[in-house]
Design a protein around this motif. Structure first.
Motif, PDB file in Angstrom:
ATOM      1  N   PRO A   1       0.811  -1.229   0.000  1.00 14.75           N
ATOM      2  CA  PRO A   1       0.000   0.000   0.000  1.00 14.75           C
ATOM      3  C   PRO A   1       0.842   1.275   0.000  1.00 14.75           C
ATOM      4  O   PRO A   1       0.464   2.275  -0.625  1.00 14.75           O
ATOM      5  CB  PRO A   1      -0.825  -0.132   1.284  1.00 14.75           C
ATOM      6  CG  PRO A   1      -0.926  -1.600   1.516  1.00 14.75           C
ATOM      7  CD  PRO A   1       0.402  -2.148   1.084  1.00 14.75           C
ATOM      8  N   ILE A   2       1.982   1.233   0.672  1.00 13.49           N
ATOM      9  CA  ILE A   2       2.848   2.413   0.727  1.00 13.49           C
ATOM     10  C   ILE A   2       3.538   2.627  -0.617  1.00 13.49           C
ATOM     11  O   ILE A   2       3.557   3.738  -1.160  1.00 13.49           O
ATOM     12  CB  ILE A   2       3.890   2.262   1.853  1.00 13.49           C
ATOM     13  CG1 ILE A   2       3.176   2.140   3.203  1.00 13.49           C
ATOM     14  CG2 ILE A   2       4.863   3.437   1.870  1.00 13.49           C
ATOM     15  CD1 ILE A   2       4.062   1.673   4.323  1.00 13.49           C
ATOM     16  N   PHE A   3       4.102   1.559  -1.176  1.00 11.62           N
ATOM     17  CA  PHE A   3       4.748   1.678  -2.488  1.00 11.62           C
ATOM     18  C   PHE A   3       3.747   2.105  -3.552  1.00 11.62           C
ATOM     19  O   PHE A   3       4.069   2.902  -4.440  1.00 11.62           O
ATOM     20  CB  PHE A   3       5.384   0.345  -2.882  1.00 11.62           C
ATOM     21  CG  PHE A   3       6.713   0.101  -2.242  1.00 11.62           C
ATOM     22  CD1 PHE A   3       7.766   0.982  -2.429  1.00 11.62           C
ATOM     23  CD2 PHE A   3       6.932  -1.013  -1.448  1.00 11.62           C
ATOM     24  CE1 PHE A   3       9.003   0.762  -1.849  1.00 11.62           C
ATOM     25  CE2 PHE A   3       8.160  -1.242  -0.863  1.00 11.62           C
ATOM     26  CZ  PHE A   3       9.196  -0.360  -1.062  1.00 11.62           C
ATOM     27  N   ASP A   4       2.545   1.582  -3.478  1.00 12.28           N
ATOM     28  CA  ASP A   4       1.500   1.931  -4.440  1.00 12.28           C
ATOM     29  C   ASP A   4       1.254   3.436  -4.435  1.00 12.28           C
ATOM     30  O   ASP A   4       1.186   4.086  -5.485  1.00 12.28           O
ATOM     31  CB  ASP A   4       0.219   1.179  -4.087  1.00 12.28           C
ATOM     32  CG  ASP A   4      -0.873   1.365  -5.136  1.00 12.28           C
ATOM     33  OD1 ASP A   4      -0.543   1.693  -6.285  1.00 12.28           O
ATOM     34  OD2 ASP A   4      -2.054   1.186  -4.787  1.00 12.28           O
ATOM     35  N   PHE A   5       1.154   4.001  -3.240  1.00  9.25           N
ATOM     36  CA  PHE A   5       0.929   5.442  -3.119  1.00  9.25           C
ATOM     37  C   PHE A   5       2.121   6.226  -3.664  1.00  9.25           C
ATOM     38  O   PHE A   5       1.960   7.186  -4.424  1.00  9.25           O
ATOM     39  CB  PHE A   5       0.676   5.807  -1.659  1.00  9.25           C
ATOM     40  CG  PHE A   5       0.448   7.276  -1.440  1.00  9.25           C
ATOM     41  CD1 PHE A   5      -0.811   7.835  -1.601  1.00  9.25           C
ATOM     42  CD2 PHE A   5       1.495   8.119  -1.081  1.00  9.25           C
ATOM     43  CE1 PHE A   5      -1.022   9.196  -1.407  1.00  9.25           C
ATOM     44  CE2 PHE A   5       1.299   9.473  -0.895  1.00  9.25           C
ATOM     45  CZ  PHE A   5       0.034  10.012  -1.054  1.00  9.25           C
TER      46      PHE A   5
END
Length: 667
Positions: free
Chosen positions: A155-159
């Motif tokens: 989720p962090i990398f996606d953002f």
């Protein structure tokens, strides 16, 4: 014959570098010829991998070249070390692997994102499939570990991928690996610092007296509630001692009762033993607890699990030391996912506000109400201990390279540094001296150099009132000396080692003697027990003992200037440095058996003299003195210390580069 051909290619490539036959854009000018060659090869190989891997992702067919590179890289690296060691401490072949893997992986992801491939309803599943394929291709770890890391961090990398113009140079260029680094002006910070900096070494040294204060430091407890005595201590994952041994397995792989030298963390009965020993044997004024309570299962943490462990260890500290003030700071293992901290500018769903709220509920019994605002904002605070003395506890995750939010917007970290400067300025105006708590020492290779530079400038400016910095994180009983930009020794960072034995250390805690006026460290004592001996008597308490007293073994001058003089003595007398290295690893059996060759000694002295990974002026001066001293030693004595390994490590990288070059030409 093949080796001769590969070595010839290596020599030709070095010649091309020496003749200036090519240039590397944005690569620092400080690289050696060999490093520039490795940098070029890493860029080239990463580009080949990312190009061919995308074709493989589309067609399901690997090219021969992709297979060859993958085979060479998978067999070149230490699967454990890339998880258990700081990147700056990895051997050269491992550093090449990490840099090339990083560049390849980021290239693959960025290109699939920008080309719009991963935008449908099955996007996350497709990205995970791609990630696990890359994990398998590079042989990073088990599929379970890679799957868990993806689930926690995606989720962090996606953002970040969606909100930034990411590329492999900007991401991977921040790694503490010389061949990976590039010039990145957008990541440079500059603080405005009020007042004048010192123009000489800090030689302030109070006299010792019977009124000196005794304080305790616990750090890196790494409590593992799932530690299983007799379980597999030699597993494939980054952390072991949880899973039962396979039927018929060698019993030498069984986890010891009191923990294990291998990649294992701390059972609860070891924590009780340490706390009880301190309680029974030392009268202490206060405790510094410098972070990292949860264990190293970074692929399988849970928010509730971390909260429960923080609560349990906090409760034990209060139980064993009910009348003793405790001043804690956060480590990189406190959040979930591990390492990842942010601030108000990131999405609420990805924030760690829950962690700040929880630690405030625990810490508030020791801290004043005024500390609540900064703890809730960023996990940092200051507390006045008396009219002339205060403690500042920082959240050093602002410098940690595994805190992914640095890659989103690195300027977000300036707020805490500004607060640090302003708090020190107020303390100076109030006539106070200061202790600083920070989990990660600024000289650690995993600490972002731009942050370390400004942090060092602040410490230099206020070195007249900062009488000690206390850290952990490295699991090594050591110290780092801070220098000004002009080369003056300014502040000593004392590192408390670790209670965990992860990896290859004996559990330890530290005591410090402070003079009552400036609260400056005038002595420290390290207590350990030998893990091998303790595990032979599981029904008895470990034999904790005083390993060494600093002033008796090294120098009575614990001022920054005195420590700088000690470093010169270590460079001139390598046996003194060897003794320091032995204590650095708490006299553990594996490290004693491993020995320390000339390259190891050179790295050891450099680390002490480094407070910013990319600023190594004093390091190089000391290494030059050490090199002359080692040349004078008898060859037999050097061999007894494990000499010869450095050549093997250097040749390992040379062989890898030559093999990759040869296969590229032959293809």
């Amino acid at each position: 014959m093949k080796l001769i051909w590969s070595t010839t290619l290596w020599g030709i490539a070095l010649l091309l570098v020496g003749c200036g036959a090519f240039s590397l854009p944005n690569v620092p000018d400080t690289l050696t010829k060999e490093e520039r060659l490795a940098a070029l090869q890493s860029i080239t190989v990463a580009e080949e991998i990312s190009r061919d891997y995308l074709k493989y992702h589309h067609t399901g067919i690997q090219t021969d070249r992709l297979k060859e590179i993958g085979y060479d890289l998978r067999n070149s690296h230490s699967r454990k070390d890339i998880f258990t060691e700081s990147m700056a401490d990895l051997k050269s072949a491992d550093q090449f692997f990490v840099c090339t893997m990083c560049r390849s992986t980021i290239n693959v992801f960025v290109r699939t994102f920008t080309e719009g491939e991963l935008s449908g309803p099955q996007r996350e599943a497709e990205v995970k499939k791609l990630s696990l394929g890359i994990c398998d291709y590079f042989g990073i770890s088990t599929q379970e570990v890679c799957s868990g890391l993806f689930d926690l961090n995606w989720p962090i990398f996606d953002f970040i991928f969606n909100e930034t113009a990411a590329d492999s140079q900007s991401f991977c260029g921040m790694l503490p690996i010389a061949i990976c680094q590039v010039k990145q002006d957008e990541y440079n910070l500059t603080m405005t610092i009020q007042g004048d900096s010192p123009t000489e070494h800090n030689s302030e040294l109070p006299a010792r007296s019977s009124d000196d204060l005794l304080i305790l430091q616990f750090t890196d407890i790494h409590y593992d509630p799932e530690y299983a005595v007799g379980s597999n201590a030699d597993c494939d994952e980054p952390m072991c001692c949880r899973t039962a041994l396979a039927s018929g397995a060698d019993t030498s792989s069984a986890a010891g009762y009191w923990s294990d030298y291998r990649s294992c963390d701390t059972p609860i009965h070891l924590i009780h033993s340490a706390f009880q020993h301190v309680k029974d044997n030392h009268k202490i004024e206060w405790i510094y607890h410098t972070g990292d309570v949860p264990p190293h299962n970074v692929w399988s943490t849970t928010k509730q699990g971390n909260l429960d462990m923080l609560t349990e260890i906090d409760g034990l500290l209060a139980e064993y030391f009910p009348n003793t003030p405790i001043y804690p700071c956060l480590g990189n293992h406190e959040p979930h996912p591990t390492n990842v901290f942010g601030n108000d500018e990131i999405p609420t769903a990805l924030s760690v506000k829950w962690l700040y709220e929880h630690v405030w509920s625990l810490w508030s019994k020791w801290l004043p109400a005024e500390a609540e605002a900064t703890v809730l904002r960023g996990g940092y605070y200051t507390v006045p201990i008396s009219q002339d003395f205060r403690v500042i506890a920082l959240n050093s995750m602002d410098c940690y390279l595994y805190n992914w939010w640095l890659y989103y917007n690195a300027t977000l970290i300036q707020e805490q540094l500004q607060w640090f400067h302003d708090t020190l300025l107020l303390a100076e105006q109030s006539g106070q001296v200061v202790h600083v708590l920070t989990h990660i020492p600024a000289g650690d290779g995993d600490c972002w150099s731009s942050w370390a530079k400004e942090y060092n400038r602040i410490l230099t400016r206020f070195s007249g009132i900062v009488t000690g910095v206390f850290s952990g994180h490295t699991h090594k009983d050591e110290m780092n000396l801070h220098y000004s930009e002009e080369g003056f020794a300014t502040v000593v960072n004392w590192n408390g080692g670790s209670l965990t034995s992860y990896s290859d250390t004996n559990p330890n805690y530290r005591l410090y003697e402070l003079d009552p006026k400036r609260r400056q460290v005038v002595e420290h004592h390290t207590y350990i027990f030998n893990l091998t001996a303790a595990n032979q008597k599981p029904d008895e308490q470990p034999e904790w003992y005083l390993e060494y007293e600093f002033t008796k073994e090294f120098t009575e001058d614990t001022s920054p200037a005195g420590i700088d003089k000690l470093l010169v003595q270590m460079a001139e007398k390598p046996d003194l440095l060897r003794k320091f290295r032995r204590y650095k690893f708490t006299s553990s059996d594996p490290k004693i058996a491993e020995g320390c060759d000339n390259t190891c000694l050179s790295k050891t002295i450099c680390r002490i003299a480094t407070s910013n990974y990319q600023e190594r002026t004093r390091c190089k001066e000391l290494q030059a003195i050490l090199a002359e001293s080692l040349e004078k030693e008898d060859n037999t004595d050097v061999d007894d210390q494990g000499g010869g390994a450095s050549g093997l490590k250097a040749f390992s990288l040379a062989s890898l580069l030559a093999l990759l070059t040869a296969s590229a030409i032959l293809n």
